[in-house]
Design an enzyme around this catalytic site. Structure first.
Site: not given
Length: 305
Positions: A60, A109, A130, A196-198
């Site tokens: 990121d 993201t 998101n 993070k899951d995503r």
């Protein structure tokens, strides 16, 4: 000929680096080009020397120019003892592209992760943000799925889900990993690991071997019943069993290099800078007090440190 390849995505945010398999310096005959090892890459493609392992790292806010702006602070590609470095290895022994980007908005993201390995813009990938509102007026997370349950968190409710857990059901495009597995009857392994899951889900696609992410409510690596009938991958089970995430209780996060090395950056605590999940904008930062019992506050701060 059967080709068994592994695609592993480690997602920390948005930004893409393609990592070549490290080559020991004594096996390399060509000199290191000043701006990338394009010749060796071209020869490998022409001679059909395809990699057995591909690692996609998404970071990121890692702007492209940071690689050259701070390059003098990075470890060398190989040191005098032959130890492998990091960014400099990728820059000097890989193919470095100065203008590789996708034209899409919004720059969140979720849409970014969905675009990196599908090549699809948000209108085609289905990941338009998101989070968004459904036609029923309900909030939908980009990887939220009320039909599945979390695996690995015990009896703790996942930190970011009121109901259900996470899956790629909202993703409408195939990833590189999806197509790779379809090409050889699912013999390739595609694995996603992210905070993070995503990050773990949208880079790997609809049919990966595994996708795991960190749950700040339980301090465990978890997955969902979309991927498994009830057991975590062995590497995630081991990380949870050994409580690896708890190793930094009471640790101090401070500058790695002398203060003068950071003068080309914005000063610590500048207006608009993040507070580090409650750790404050300046340095050093302390992850709880020494001897404290790990809790959701510690796990949340640990993930941003």
């Amino acid at each position: 000929m059967k080709l068994h390849r592994t695609l592993c995505s480690a997602a920390l945010g948005l930004g893409l680096l393609a990592m070549p398999c490290p080559v020991r310096p004594e096996t390399v005959s060509d000199p290191i080009p000043p701006h990338g090892g394009g010749q060796r890459t071209r020869e490998a493609v022409l001679n059909h020397r395809y990699p057995r392992l591909v690692i996609v790292i998404s970071i990121d806010q890692l702007r492209y120019d940071y690689l050259t702006r701070f390059s003098d602070l990075f470890l060398p590609a190989f040191d005098a003892e032959g130890n492998v470095g990091g960014f400099r290895l990728l820059m000097e022994r890989g193919a470095m592209m100065a203008n590789a980007h996708y034209n899409h908005l919004p720059m969140f993201t979720g849409p970014g992760h969905a675009t990196i390995l599908t090549g699809a813009t948000p209108s085609d990938s289905g990941i338009i943000s998101n989070e968004w509102l459904t036609s029923a007026g309900q909030s939908m997370n980009c990887v939220g799925d009320p039909t599945v349950e979390v695996v690995g968190a015990g009896t703790v409710r996942p930190a970011n889900r009121r109901r259900g857990s996470s899956s790629p059901r909202n993703l409408q495009a195939e990833t590189v990993g999806d197509v790779l597995r379809l090409s050889n009857n699912m013999q390739s392994k595609v694995i996603g690991i992210a905070i993070k899951d995503r990050g773990a889900i949208l880079l790997t696609g609809k049919n990966p071997t595994a996708a795991v992410w960190f749950d700040t409510a339980s301090g465990n690596w978890v997955t969902s019943t979309y991927y498994t009938s009830g057991t975590l991958p062995s590497f995630a089970e081991r990380a949870n069993r050994e409580r690896l995430a708890d190793a930094w209780v009471g640790a101090e996060w401070d500058y790695l290099l002398p203060a003068e090395a950071y003068r080309r950056s914005a000063p610590s605590g500048v207006e608009g800078s993040a507070d580090g999940g409650g750790l404050g904008p300046g340095f050093p930062k302390k992850l709880s007090e020494p001897g404290a019992t790990p809790d959701p506050t510690y796990w949340r701060q640990m993930t941003v440190s």
